[in-house]
Design a protein around this motif. Structure first.
Motif, short mmCIF file in Angstrom:
data_model
loop_
_atom_site.label_atom_id
_atom_site.label_comp_id
_atom_site.label_asym_id
_atom_site.label_seq_id
_atom_site.Cartn_x
_atom_site.Cartn_y
_atom_site.Cartn_z
N GLU A 1 0.81 -1.22 0.00
CA GLU A 1 0.00 0.00 0.00
C GLU A 1 0.85 1.27 0.00
O GLU A 1 1.99 1.27 0.43
N PHE A 2 0.23 2.33 -0.51
CA PHE A 2 0.82 3.67 -0.47
C PHE A 2 -0.29 4.65 -0.15
O PHE A 2 -1.48 4.27 -0.14
N ASP A 3 0.07 5.90 0.15
CA ASP A 3 -0.95 6.91 0.43
C ASP A 3 -1.84 7.05 -0.80
O ASP A 3 -1.35 7.19 -1.92
N GLN A 4 -3.13 7.00 -0.57
CA GLN A 4 -4.08 6.92 -1.66
C GLN A 4 -4.03 8.09 -2.63
O GLN A 4 -3.69 9.21 -2.26
N VAL A 5 -4.39 7.77 -3.87
CA VAL A 5 -4.57 8.76 -4.92
C VAL A 5 -5.99 8.59 -5.43
O VAL A 5 -6.40 7.47 -5.75
N ILE A 6 -6.73 9.68 -5.47
CA ILE A 6 -8.09 9.65 -6.00
C ILE A 6 -8.01 10.17 -7.43
O ILE A 6 -7.57 11.30 -7.66
N LEU A 7 -8.41 9.33 -8.37
CA LEU A 7 -8.38 9.69 -9.79
C LEU A 7 -9.79 10.11 -10.20
O LEU A 7 -10.76 9.38 -9.97
N ILE A 8 -9.89 11.28 -10.81
CA ILE A 8 -11.17 11.81 -11.24
C ILE A 8 -11.13 11.95 -12.76
O ILE A 8 -10.43 12.80 -13.30
N PHE A 9 -11.88 11.08 -13.42
CA PHE A 9 -11.90 11.04 -14.87
C PHE A 9 -12.88 12.07 -15.42
O PHE A 9 -13.71 12.60 -14.69
N LYS A 10 -12.79 12.35 -16.70
CA LYS A 10 -13.65 13.37 -17.33
C LYS A 10 -15.11 12.95 -17.36
O LYS A 10 -15.98 13.80 -17.40
N ASP A 11 -15.38 11.65 -17.38
CA ASP A 11 -16.77 11.18 -17.35
C ASP A 11 -17.39 11.60 -16.02
O ASP A 11 -16.80 11.38 -14.96
N PRO A 12 -18.58 12.17 -16.05
CA PRO A 12 -19.21 12.63 -14.80
C PRO A 12 -19.35 11.51 -13.76
O PRO A 12 -19.81 10.41 -14.07
N GLY A 13 -18.91 11.80 -12.57
CA GLY A 13 -19.05 10.86 -11.46
C GLY A 13 -18.10 9.67 -11.49
O GLY A 13 -18.22 8.77 -10.67
N ARG A 14 -17.17 9.64 -12.41
CA ARG A 14 -16.26 8.49 -12.52
C ARG A 14 -14.98 8.77 -11.75
O ARG A 14 -14.18 9.61 -12.14
N ARG A 15 -14.83 8.04 -10.64
CA ARG A 15 -13.66 8.21 -9.77
C ARG A 15 -13.13 6.86 -9.34
O ARG A 15 -13.88 5.90 -9.20
N LEU A 16 -11.84 6.83 -9.10
CA LEU A 16 -11.20 5.62 -8.57
C LEU A 16 -10.28 6.01 -7.44
O LEU A 16 -9.61 7.04 -7.50
N ILE A 17 -10.23 5.17 -6.42
CA ILE A 17 -9.26 5.35 -5.35
C ILE A 17 -8.21 4.26 -5.54
O ILE A 17 -8.54 3.09 -5.63
N VAL A 18 -6.96 4.69 -5.64
CA VAL A 18 -5.86 3.77 -5.87
C VAL A 18 -4.92 3.85 -4.67
O VAL A 18 -4.47 4.93 -4.30
N ARG A 19 -4.66 2.67 -4.06
CA ARG A 19 -3.74 2.66 -2.91
C ARG A 19 -2.87 1.40 -2.86
O ARG A 19 -2.12 1.21 -1.92
N THR A 20 -2.99 0.52 -3.88
CA THR A 20 -2.13 -0.67 -3.95
C THR A 20 -1.62 -0.83 -5.39
O THR A 20 -2.18 -0.26 -6.32
#
Length: 87
Positions: free
Chosen positions: A8-27
């Motif tokens: 694991e690492f400190d999380q990164v929240i990715l916000i894509f151009k598509d409305p409401g499309r997000r990912l949380i990446v931590r591994t």
């Protein structure tokens, strides 16, 4: 060869151009999945560096922080907003 996908690492929240499309990446596993399945482009230099960083972390050749930084650079390159949360 055994892969460590749970580092694991400190999380990164990715916000894509598509409305409401997000990912949380931590591994490394989440990062690899995001890059392979969700990334808007697969031909950028930073994208390729991030893919390599995933493999390097999984095989113990790089730190999780190096992967986190590679994801942030790849997001910038691809026009994906990234919120870097530190704990």
């Amino acid at each position: 060869m055994k892969f460590d996908t749970s580092t694991e690492f400190d999380q990164v929240i990715l916000i894509f151009k598509d409305p409401g499309r997000r990912l949380i990446v931590r591994t490394a596993q989440q990062a690899a999945k995001a890059l392979i399945k969700d990334w808007p482009s697969d031909d950028g230099e930073e994208f390729l560096c991030a893919v390599k960083a995933c493999l390097d972390v999984m095989t113990g050749k790089a730190s999780s922080n190096e992967l986190r930084n590679a994801i942030l650079r790849a997001a910038n390159e691809a026009g994906v907003a990234a919120v870097a949360a530190l704990h």
